[in-house]
Design an enzyme around this catalytic site. Sequence first.
Site, PDB file in Angstrom:
ATOM      1  N   ASN A  32     -10.088   0.376   0.318  1.00 20.97           N
ATOM      2  CA  ASN A  32      -8.687   0.383   0.293  1.00 20.97           C
ATOM      3  C   ASN A  32      -8.207  -0.279  -1.113  1.00 20.97           C
ATOM      4  O   ASN A  32      -8.314  -1.393  -1.241  1.00 20.97           O
ATOM      5  CB  ASN A  32      -8.105  -0.382   1.528  1.00 20.97           C
ATOM      6  CG  ASN A  32      -6.592  -0.593   1.554  1.00 20.97           C
ATOM      7  OD1 ASN A  32      -6.095  -0.049   0.667  1.00 20.97           O
ATOM      8  ND2 ASN A  32      -6.211  -0.991   2.705  1.00 20.97           N
ATOM      9  N   HIS A  55      -3.001   7.615   2.312  1.00 18.68           N
ATOM     10  CA  HIS A  55      -3.587   6.391   1.948  1.00 18.68           C
ATOM     11  C   HIS A  55      -4.953   6.210   2.693  1.00 18.68           C
ATOM     12  O   HIS A  55      -5.122   6.462   3.902  1.00 18.68           O
ATOM     13  CB  HIS A  55      -2.510   5.243   2.499  1.00 18.68           C
ATOM     14  CG  HIS A  55      -3.003   3.823   2.493  1.00 18.68           C
ATOM     15  ND1 HIS A  55      -3.757   3.312   0.992  1.00 18.68           N
ATOM     16  CD2 HIS A  55      -3.081   2.554   3.240  1.00 18.68           C
ATOM     17  CE1 HIS A  55      -3.896   2.114   1.303  1.00 18.68           C
ATOM     18  NE2 HIS A  55      -3.601   1.534   2.456  1.00 18.68           N
ATOM     19  N   CYS A 111       0.882  -1.388  -0.061  1.00 12.03           N
ATOM     20  CA  CYS A 111       0.101   0.017   0.004  1.00 12.03           C
ATOM     21  C   CYS A 111       0.667   1.204  -0.197  1.00 12.03           C
ATOM     22  O   CYS A 111       0.347   2.436  -0.243  1.00 12.03           O
ATOM     23  CB  CYS A 111      -0.977   0.070   1.094  1.00 12.03           C
ATOM     24  SG  CYS A 111      -1.790  -1.246   1.231  1.00 12.03           S
TER      25      CYS A 111
HETATM   26  O1  UT7 Z   1      -3.878  -0.888   3.860  1.00  7.65           O
HETATM   27  C1  UT7 Z   1      -3.135  -1.686   4.279  1.00  7.65           C
HETATM   28  C2  UT7 Z   1      -3.276  -1.303   5.925  1.00  7.65           C
HETATM   29  N1  UT7 Z   1      -4.385  -1.911   6.378  1.00  7.65           N
HETATM   30  C3  UT7 Z   1      -4.938  -1.221   7.517  1.00  7.65           C
HETATM   31  O2  UT7 Z   1      -4.432  -0.130   7.777  1.00  7.65           O
HETATM   32  C4  UT7 Z   1      -6.027  -1.581   8.057  1.00  7.65           C
HETATM   33  C5  UT7 Z   1      -5.799  -1.448   9.631  1.00  7.65           C
HETATM   34  N2  UT7 Z   1      -7.142  -2.206  10.613  1.00  7.65           N
HETATM   35  C6  UT7 Z   1      -8.373  -1.823  10.263  1.00  7.65           C
HETATM   36  O3  UT7 Z   1      -8.359  -0.660   9.695  1.00  7.65           O
HETATM   37  C7  UT7 Z   1      -9.313  -2.332  11.279  1.00  7.65           C
HETATM   38  O4  UT7 Z   1      -8.415  -2.973  12.470  1.00  7.65           O
HETATM   39  C8  UT7 Z   1     -10.536  -3.101  10.939  1.00  7.65           C
HETATM   40  C9  UT7 Z   1     -11.323  -2.155  10.005  1.00  7.65           C
HETATM   41  C10 UT7 Z   1      -9.846  -4.234  10.061  1.00  7.65           C
HETATM   42  C11 UT7 Z   1     -11.137  -3.772  11.830  1.00  7.65           C
HETATM   43  O5  UT7 Z   1     -11.610  -3.117  12.940  1.00  7.65           O
HETATM   44  P1  UT7 Z   1     -11.515  -3.255  14.231  1.00  7.65           P
HETATM   45  O6  UT7 Z   1     -12.170  -2.077  14.961  1.00  7.65           O
HETATM   46  O7  UT7 Z   1      -9.963  -3.224  14.622  1.00  7.65           O
HETATM   47  O8  UT7 Z   1     -12.226  -4.403  14.740  1.00  7.65           O
HETATM   48  P2  UT7 Z   1     -11.704  -5.889  15.282  1.00  7.65           P
HETATM   49  O9  UT7 Z   1     -10.958  -6.407  14.461  1.00  7.65           O
HETATM   50  O10 UT7 Z   1     -11.274  -5.495  16.723  1.00  7.65           O
HETATM   51  O11 UT7 Z   1     -13.082  -6.446  15.591  1.00  7.65           O
HETATM   52  C12 UT7 Z   1     -14.116  -6.003  16.324  1.00  7.65           C
HETATM   53  C13 UT7 Z   1     -15.268  -7.175  16.111  1.00  7.65           C
HETATM   54  C14 UT7 Z   1     -14.722  -8.727  16.313  1.00  7.65           C
HETATM   55  O12 UT7 Z   1     -16.297  -9.167  17.036  1.00  7.65           O
HETATM   56  P3  UT7 Z   1     -15.917  -9.681  18.443  1.00  7.65           P
HETATM   57  O13 UT7 Z   1     -14.648 -10.643  18.543  1.00  7.65           O
HETATM   58  O14 UT7 Z   1     -15.738  -8.364  19.278  1.00  7.65           O
HETATM   59  O15 UT7 Z   1     -16.924 -10.362  18.800  1.00  7.65           O
HETATM   60  C15 UT7 Z   1     -14.925  -8.901  14.704  1.00  7.65           C
HETATM   61  O16 UT7 Z   1     -15.188 -10.416  14.537  1.00  7.65           O
HETATM   62  O17 UT7 Z   1     -15.954  -6.623  14.974  1.00  7.65           O
HETATM   63  C16 UT7 Z   1     -16.179  -8.150  14.351  1.00  7.65           C
HETATM   64  N3  UT7 Z   1     -15.989  -7.977  12.910  1.00  7.65           N
HETATM   65  C17 UT7 Z   1     -16.834  -7.710  12.199  1.00  7.65           C
HETATM   66  N4  UT7 Z   1     -18.174  -7.540  12.467  1.00  7.65           N
HETATM   67  C18 UT7 Z   1     -19.078  -7.255  11.175  1.00  7.65           C
HETATM   68  C19 UT7 Z   1     -14.996  -7.943  12.130  1.00  7.65           C
HETATM   69  N5  UT7 Z   1     -15.025  -7.788  10.649  1.00  7.65           N
HETATM   70  C20 UT7 Z   1     -16.388  -7.509  10.740  1.00  7.65           C
HETATM   71  C21 UT7 Z   1     -17.406  -7.228   9.623  1.00  7.65           C
HETATM   72  N6  UT7 Z   1     -18.839  -7.191  10.052  1.00  7.65           N
HETATM   73  N7  UT7 Z   1     -16.817  -6.882   8.422  1.00  7.65           N
END
Ligand code: UT7
Length: 361
Positions: free
Chosen positions: A279, A249, A111
């Site tokens: 993204n 980005h 990226c």
């Molecule tokens: O370009 C390369 C660089 N990439 C990035 O910079 C991405 C960096 N990461 C992120 O943007 C974020 O971490 C995400 C958007 C990927 C995820 O957001 P988050 O606030 O960190 O969520 P999380 O991974 O902590 O997940 C929270 C909850 C989990 O459920 P539990 O364990 O709390 O029950 C996940 O299973 O949200 C759940 N979850 C979803 N729920 C609905 C994960 N994906 C989804 C989804 N829809 N698509």
Amino acid sequence: MTYAEITGWGKALPPIVLSNSDLERIVDTNDDWITSRTGMKERRISHVEVSELSTVAAAQALAAAGLEPGDVDLLITATCTPETIIPPTSAVVQSKLGLNRAGAFDLNANCSGFVYGMVVASDMIKSGSVKRVLLVGAEKLSYIVDYTDRTTCVLFGDAAGAAVLEATDEPVGVLASELGVDGDAAPFLCVPQFGTLGGPGPRDPEHASLYMEGQEVFRRAVTKMGEASVNVVGAAGWSLDDVDLLIPHQANLRIIDATARRLGIESSKVFVNVHAYGNTSAATVPVALTEALESGRVTPGAHLVFAAFGGGLTWAAAAVRWGNRVEPLATSDMRVPDTDKTVWDVLEPNFEFFGRGGDRE
Ligand code: UT7
């Protein structure tokens, strides 16, 4: 002294949209979660190859700069989804555009690739080895996304953007830059076995899709994009108040907001289009630059900060002084071709390979 001015810009966006409500039909997700956690509403899925997206974006950038294909000394295509490993996508684009006197290579910094490419292009121009560089950031991430994995499939899309950098005596272009990587953290964002590591034979679906530990990447992205942005502003001899526009980005609205907070700039000085395209890895920054120019957000002489973060884990930032011209000299007729296909038609080969989610009908 020689500097490298950005004189052309362009984008290529596939017409097929994958919306949050489309995603609700294939994985256990919802518009509220995607919007509040990422800022994303839609992303594009390409029915054409990455060289075609690249060619359209590059043709627009060349036209904006008022250049002919034969004027280009070097083409760099930043991509982590090349359509072939041999030849490099740049060679395909060179042929499609008829860049009859250019060298060409692909650059893979995931990226961060476009911002890495800006620094490489700018430094080559400053050294005197080339005068005009065509720089493309292009991705077809839908090839490596597993649409049964809700933790990744809501995030990514396909696109291309491009810029032209040209030698000038004016003190504009990249004035300071920072490139970084933390290979120890690579496993947090990877396609585990795509390449020789997968061994001979066909791809193994289980290890050929994009894997990400979102929170680990998030934390590092916020820290490194913020730090690198502040560092390049200082190295350019600017104060934080001088920054007119941050072009980051587009991985997550929360990461963009955190980077802006670190720079101490208000949201009116941040360019955001993550809601529209998600993204698109190396394509986010040139598409954002192009749309910032199209919407009048880049003014003559503006102080711009570019910042990116991605697989590797790589990061890059650049402090760029814009020149005088903010209008394209011309536009190209080249467009991404229309299609009658639906998003499900285009994703069908992916579903056959990685598996299919819920009921789409
Ligand atoms: O370009 C390369 C660089 N990439 C990035 O910079 C991405 C960096 N990461 C992120 O943007 C974020 O971490 C995400 C958007 C990927 C995820 O957001 P988050 O606030 O960190 O969520 P999380 O991974 O902590 O997940 C929270 C909850 C989990 O459920 P539990 O364990 O709390 O029950 C996940 O299973 O949200 C759940 N979850 C979803 N729920 C609905 C994960 N994906 C989804 C989804 N829809 N698509």
